[in-house]
Motif scaffolding. Structure first.
Motif, PDB file in Angstrom:
ATOM      1  N   SER A  83       0.847  -1.190   0.000  1.00 40.36           N
ATOM      2  CA  SER A  83       0.000   0.000   0.000  1.00 40.36           C
ATOM      3  C   SER A  83       0.883   1.241   0.000  1.00 40.36           C
ATOM      4  N   THR A  84       0.427   2.275  -0.707  1.00 43.02           N
ATOM      5  CA  THR A  84       1.188   3.509  -0.840  1.00 43.02           C
ATOM      6  C   THR A  84       0.260   4.707  -0.702  1.00 43.02           C
ATOM      7  N   VAL A  85       0.675   5.701   0.072  1.00 39.99           N
ATOM      8  CA  VAL A  85      -0.027   6.982   0.122  1.00 39.99           C
ATOM      9  C   VAL A  85       0.932   8.035  -0.424  1.00 39.99           C
ATOM     10  N   ARG A  86       0.363   9.036  -1.096  1.00 37.55           N
ATOM     11  CA  ARG A  86       1.222   9.957  -1.827  1.00 37.55           C
ATOM     12  C   ARG A  86       0.601  11.348  -1.886  1.00 37.55           C
ATOM     13  N   TYR A  87       1.466  12.356  -1.808  1.00 38.10           N
ATOM     14  CA  TYR A  87       1.103  13.722  -2.144  1.00 38.10           C
ATOM     15  C   TYR A  87       1.938  14.140  -3.355  1.00 38.10           C
ATOM     16  N   THR A  88       1.262  14.717  -4.352  1.00 42.25           N
ATOM     17  CA  THR A  88       1.925  15.210  -5.554  1.00 42.25           C
ATOM     18  C   THR A  88       1.860  16.726  -5.573  1.00 42.25           C
ATOM     19  N   ASP A  89       2.998  17.354  -5.711  1.00 40.29           N
ATOM     20  CA  ASP A  89       3.076  18.804  -5.865  1.00 40.29           C
ATOM     21  C   ASP A  89       3.214  19.109  -7.355  1.00 40.29           C
ATOM     22  N   VAL A  90       2.155  19.719  -7.929  1.00 33.80           N
ATOM     23  CA  VAL A  90       2.153  20.056  -9.355  1.00 33.80           C
ATOM     24  C   VAL A  90       2.663  21.488  -9.491  1.00 33.80           C
ATOM     25  N   ARG A  91       3.904  21.651  -9.873  1.00 31.65           N
ATOM     26  CA  ARG A  91       4.543  22.969  -9.866  1.00 31.65           C
ATOM     27  C   ARG A  91       3.973  23.929 -10.899  1.00 31.65           C
ATOM     28  N   THR A  92       3.324  23.403 -11.914  1.00 31.13           N
ATOM     29  CA  THR A  92       2.822  24.265 -12.990  1.00 31.13           C
ATOM     30  C   THR A  92       1.413  24.785 -12.718  1.00 31.13           C
ATOM     31  N   GLN A  93       0.802  24.359 -11.593  1.00 29.71           N
ATOM     32  CA  GLN A  93      -0.565  24.763 -11.285  1.00 29.71           C
ATOM     33  C   GLN A  93      -0.627  25.377  -9.888  1.00 29.71           C
ATOM     34  N   LEU A  94      -1.521  26.373  -9.716  1.00 28.53           N
ATOM     35  CA  LEU A  94      -1.746  26.945  -8.393  1.00 28.53           C
ATOM     36  C   LEU A  94      -2.669  26.052  -7.581  1.00 28.53           C
ATOM     37  N   TYR A  95      -2.675  26.286  -6.268  1.00 30.26           N
ATOM     38  CA  TYR A  95      -3.472  25.471  -5.347  1.00 30.26           C
ATOM     39  C   TYR A  95      -4.950  25.485  -5.728  1.00 30.26           C
ATOM     40  N   SER A  96      -5.457  26.625  -6.188  1.00 32.53           N
ATOM     41  CA  SER A  96      -6.851  26.747  -6.605  1.00 32.53           C
ATOM     42  C   SER A  96      -6.931  27.740  -7.752  1.00 32.53           C
ATOM     43  N   PRO A  97      -8.087  27.844  -8.416  1.00 28.14           N
ATOM     44  CA  PRO A  97      -8.226  28.817  -9.507  1.00 28.14           C
ATOM     45  C   PRO A  97      -8.156  30.267  -9.027  1.00 28.14           C
ATOM     46  N   GLU A 227      13.620   1.486 -18.737  1.00 24.29           N
ATOM     47  CA  GLU A 227      12.163   1.376 -18.687  1.00 24.29           C
ATOM     48  C   GLU A 227      11.542   1.858 -19.992  1.00 24.29           C
ATOM     49  N   TYR A 228      10.520   1.138 -20.437  1.00 19.09           N
ATOM     50  CA  TYR A 228       9.693   1.587 -21.552  1.00 19.09           C
ATOM     51  C   TYR A 228       8.376   2.079 -20.969  1.00 19.09           C
ATOM     52  N   ASP A 229       8.032   3.362 -21.218  1.00 18.15           N
ATOM     53  CA  ASP A 229       6.895   4.036 -20.602  1.00 18.15           C
ATOM     54  C   ASP A 229       5.675   3.932 -21.511  1.00 18.15           C
ATOM     55  N   GLY A 230       4.518   3.573 -20.948  1.00 19.95           N
ATOM     56  CA  GLY A 230       3.292   3.454 -21.725  1.00 19.95           C
ATOM     57  C   GLY A 230       2.469   4.716 -21.779  1.00 19.95           C
ATOM     58  N   ASN A 231       2.908   5.796 -21.105  1.00 16.89           N
ATOM     59  CA  ASN A 231       2.168   7.059 -21.080  1.00 16.89           C
ATOM     60  C   ASN A 231       2.665   7.977 -22.195  1.00 16.89           C
ATOM     61  N   ASP A 232       1.776   8.866 -22.722  1.00 17.53           N
ATOM     62  CA  ASP A 232       2.211   9.842 -23.727  1.00 17.53           C
ATOM     63  C   ASP A 232       2.227  11.269 -23.188  1.00 17.53           C
ATOM     64  N   TYR A 233       1.708  11.507 -21.964  1.00 19.04           N
ATOM     65  CA  TYR A 233       1.762  12.794 -21.268  1.00 19.04           C
ATOM     66  C   TYR A 233       1.078  13.929 -22.036  1.00 19.04           C
ATOM     67  N   LEU A 234       0.112  13.602 -22.910  1.00 18.47           N
ATOM     68  CA  LEU A 234      -0.587  14.642 -23.660  1.00 18.47           C
ATOM     69  C   LEU A 234      -1.676  15.313 -22.826  1.00 18.47           C
ATOM     70  N   ASN A 235      -2.245  14.577 -21.868  1.00 11.64           N
ATOM     71  CA  ASN A 235      -3.309  15.115 -21.014  1.00 11.64           C
ATOM     72  C   ASN A 235      -2.902  15.002 -19.553  1.00 11.64           C
ATOM     73  N   ASP A 236      -1.727  15.511 -19.232  1.00  9.76           N
ATOM     74  CA  ASP A 236      -1.181  15.347 -17.892  1.00  9.76           C
ATOM     75  C   ASP A 236      -1.742  16.395 -16.944  1.00  9.76           C
ATOM     76  N   ARG A 237      -1.652  16.113 -15.656  1.00 10.40           N
ATOM     77  CA  ARG A 237      -2.154  17.069 -14.661  1.00 10.40           C
ATOM     78  C   ARG A 237      -1.361  18.366 -14.697  1.00 10.40           C
ATOM     79  N   ALA A 238      -0.100  18.289 -15.064  1.00 12.93           N
ATOM     80  CA  ALA A 238       0.734  19.485 -15.134  1.00 12.93           C
ATOM     81  C   ALA A 238       0.615  20.185 -16.484  1.00 12.93           C
ATOM     82  N   GLY A 239      -0.252  19.687 -17.354  1.00 12.49           N
ATOM     83  CA  GLY A 239      -0.360  20.213 -18.705  1.00 12.49           C
ATOM     84  C   GLY A 239       0.281  19.246 -19.687  1.00 12.49           C
ATOM     85  N   GLU A 240       0.223  19.565 -20.964  1.00  5.55           N
ATOM     86  CA  GLU A 240       0.828  18.698 -21.962  1.00  5.55           C
ATOM     87  C   GLU A 240       2.350  18.733 -21.828  1.00  5.55           C
ATOM     88  N   LEU A 241       2.945  17.554 -21.589  1.00  7.64           N
ATOM     89  CA  LEU A 241       4.392  17.454 -21.414  1.00  7.64           C
ATOM     90  C   LEU A 241       5.024  16.870 -22.672  1.00  7.64           C
TER      91      LEU A 241
END
Length: 700
Positions: A83-97, A227-241
């Protein structure tokens, strides 16, 4: 893109098909070989593997990858469950709008992952696991996967099939979509208020193959990853990467209990991380305690008349940490009433005290009885067969087992009748530390408050007492908190969401002040009643009863309370809000889940919502206990608000892991992702489950 995945599949299948001898498995299964992925949990860089750490392994991780920072903690709860618990800090987004509300705080996202082992690696088959990532959160990183791992000497090969975040690249056709059209599309974005497990999303939408290899280099403690990554990061939480390459590279260097990692991802991004790990089963503190008394050459008293009672009682207290408050002799039996204050392991405590008694009492005493008491009430008696105990303690026969020489049971009628403590009244004084914390607030990622509860009172007789507790805050940064919920609309009474007003009103506050009654009312049955200021937010009256047989795997309890909400601007005043609250509870330790305790409480909560609270607690050999709880009530997710339902986690740590001498007592560190008003229980100042813990030890 799909050509790359075909190559990866072919290479992986080739290695996964090897039949390996036990020696060829190399480092696989070695605790020091496994490392964490960026978001926490055993894995490569961005992708998980099928591997499981040893039971009790606990990792605290920090990883920095340009747009993201990940703080995570991963625990191997069972050999087959991570089991894993996690906090992600998205540097490209503010805490709220709203920029004025967010300030300089960037977006924080909570997530919980679980992984289950389906097959353990053997001579013919790879390790096989299924996992679910970011369940019960916002769902922005939600994924499901099936992964296989197979070792060959210093190499460990991994192959996985993922949906959701892991499968966003869609490099293969979904086998689930071919079964039924309902698996072809996946809902996007946050659904409802978050906090709920959306089973309707599992294994739906675009699907990708992922995987890679780990190599234990000839340099000790250095591991390389591809590692071979299966993600394309086009719709990422931080924006398109931008992803220039689907192959990620990394290295991990293990130093003592730390893992130091450096990696290159997406063909354009450098990342780094650090992990600290230990095992909750094996962690220990060096303690300086006297050895258990040797009785081979001891010279007991010739008779009870020659016995030096003061020396015996002092030795039992000093060497056995058993504080005596009464004794009774009846022919060939002698009973010692008291409280164990040093050794939380019952068998260790019993052997130490038994050896002291055996070395002093005359041979004419054939039975020793140790009676554990609390609040001048006998809880459990341990009867020791003196002759058998001495034979086992002297190792007079092979396989000597001291545990077989004594039995635990409910105090007998004669034991209760002969209990006459010398001191039945007087003042009481104690102190204990506290720590309150919250993560992810807009003012600061980590808000905390710590200090001490100073408890005092007066015991009038064995049943009645007055008790009070004062909270003294010594360190905190809650003064940074600005946002209050008072003006928000709510369908529920504000029984908990004004917590900041309560905990920040003063550095010294009255936590509780109440009259208390406690007694044993029948065999295996104990009861209490109380009235006054019961906790930080509520005062009132209540009663509780518990049925708890000695060493039983199951017990039952009922509590009923009528309470009124305390005024957070005054130590003594009340608001108008009143409520009946109470629950019927069952406490169960299932045989099929060793060292687990399940607590289920059904009834009415403080906000007058009705439902059930479920608490799971896992105990490790060190005494550390990790738990999680959730309350499900007749309040809908929309009425409850963000988080959808009450849930939380905690870790309970015994004091003797920080002490150089034996010590009882515990510290509890909680984590509540979001505190709302639904599903909230009264925090009674005294809990019968805790008071009667000695009858069926789990937390001791």
């Amino acid at each position: 893109m799909k050509n790359n995945s075909i190559v990866l599949i072919a290479v992986s299948i080739m290695f996964l098909s090897f039949n390996l001898s036990a020696d060829e498995l190399g480092n696989i299964g070695n605790e020091n070989y496994l490392s964490q992925m960026a978001r926490g949990g055993a894995g490569l860089l961005q992708t998980p593997t099928a591997r499981m750490s040893k039971e009790g392994s606990f990792y605290i991780n920090y990883n920095d990858i340009n747009e993201y920072r990940f703080w995570s903690a991963s625990l191997q709860l069972f050999p087959w469950m991570e089991s894993t618990v996690r906090y992600t800090d998205v540097r490209t987004q503010l805490y709220s709008p709203f920029e004025g509300f967010s300030g300089n705080q960037t977006l924080k996202d909570k997530g919980i992952d679980v992984k289950f082992r389906l097959l353990e690696e053997s001579y013919y088959i790879p390790e096989l696991s299924v996992g679910f990532m970011d369940i019960g959160g916002t769902g922005f990183f939600s994924s499901e996967f099936i992964a296989a791992s197979k070792g060959f000497g210093p190499f460990d090969f991994h192959l996985g099939l993922g949906t959701g975040y892991l499968g966003a690249g869609g490099n293969v056709s979904s086998p689930f979509c071919k079964l039924t059209d309902s698996f072809c599309d996946r809902p996007r974005g946050l659904r409802g208020e978050g906090g709920k497990i959306d089973y309707n999303e599992f294994f739906k939408g675009p699907t990708s193959i992922f995987g890679g290899v780990e190599y234990q280099t000839p340099i000790e403690n250095l591991i390389l990853k591809l590692e071979y990554d299966g993600n394309d990061y086009l719709n990422d939480r931080a924006g398109e990467l931008v992803q220039d390459n689907k192959w990620n590279f990394g290295a991990v260097y293990k130093w003592n209990n730390f893992d130091l990692s450096l990696n290159y991802q997406r063909g354009n991004t450098v990342g780094f991380g650090v992990s600290y790990h230990f095992n909750m089963h094996t962690i220990r503190q060096v303690q300086f305690a006297s050895k258990p008394r040797e009785i081979i050459s001891s010279e007991p008293a010739k008779s009870m008349e020659e016995l030096d009672r003061n020396r015996l009682y002092n030795d039992i207290s000093r060497e056995g940490a058993f504080v005596i408050n009464a004794t009774h002799q009846d022919g060939e039996q002698m009973t010692f009433y008291g409280t164990q204050i040093g050794y939380r392991d019952f068998d260790i405590a019993t052997e130490r005290v038994g050896r002291i008694i055996a070395s002093e009492l005359p041979d004419s005493i054939k039975k020793y009885r140790l009676v554990e008491t609390i609040a001048h009430t006998p809880l459990v008696e341990t009867e020791i067969n003196a002759d058998e105990f001495k034979r086992a303690a002297r190792y007079e026969y092979l396989d000597a087992d001291i545990k077989s020489t004594y039995v635990r049971r409910d105090p007998s009628a004669s034991t209760l009748e002969n209990y006459r403590p010398t001191k039945l009244s007087g003042p009481i004084l104690s102190a204990e530390a506290f720590w309150i914390q919250t993560f992810g607030s807009p003012e600061d990622f980590y808000l905390y408050q710590g200090g001490a509860f100073v408890n005092t009172g007066y015991v009038f007789n064995p049943n009645y007492s007055f008790r009070a507790g004062v909270k003294v805050t010594l360190v905190e940064n809650f003064d940074k908190f600005r946002f209050l919920v008072d003006g928000e609309e709510s369908t529920l009474p504000r029984v908990r969401t004004q917590i900041r007003e309560y905990v920040t009103r003063s550095n010294v506050t009255l936590e509780n002040a109440y009259l208390h009654w406690f007694d044993r009312i029948a065999p295996n049955v104990y009861a209490q009643a109380y009235g006054g200021y019961l906790e930080t937010m509520f005062g009132g009256v209540g009663t509780e009863i518990i049925y708890r047989p000695v060493d039983s795997s199951i017990s039952f309890g009922v509590d009923l309370n009528y309470v009124q909400q305390r005024d957070f601007d005054s130590e003594t005043a009340f608001f108008d809000y009143k409520a009946f609250t109470g629950h019927a509870s069952v406490y169960w330790r299932p045989e099929f889940l060793p060292d687990m305790q399940l607590s289920i409480s059904a009834g009415q909560f403080l906000a007058k919502d009705k439902g059930v609270n479920v608490d799971f607690a896992k105990r490790f050999d060190s005494g550390i206990i990790v738990g999680a709880y959730a309350a499900f009530t007749n309040v809908s997710a929309a009425e409850y608000g963000e988080g959808s339902f009450t849930k939380g986690f905690y870790i309970s740590i015994p004091f003797d892991l920080f002490s150089f001498s034996p010590a009882k007592g515990r510290g509890r560190i909680p984590w509540v992702p979001i505190g709302r008003d639904g599903g909230q229980m009264l925090q009674k100042p005294v809990n019968l489950k805790d008071m009667t813990e000695a009858r069926s030890p789990f937390y001791n």
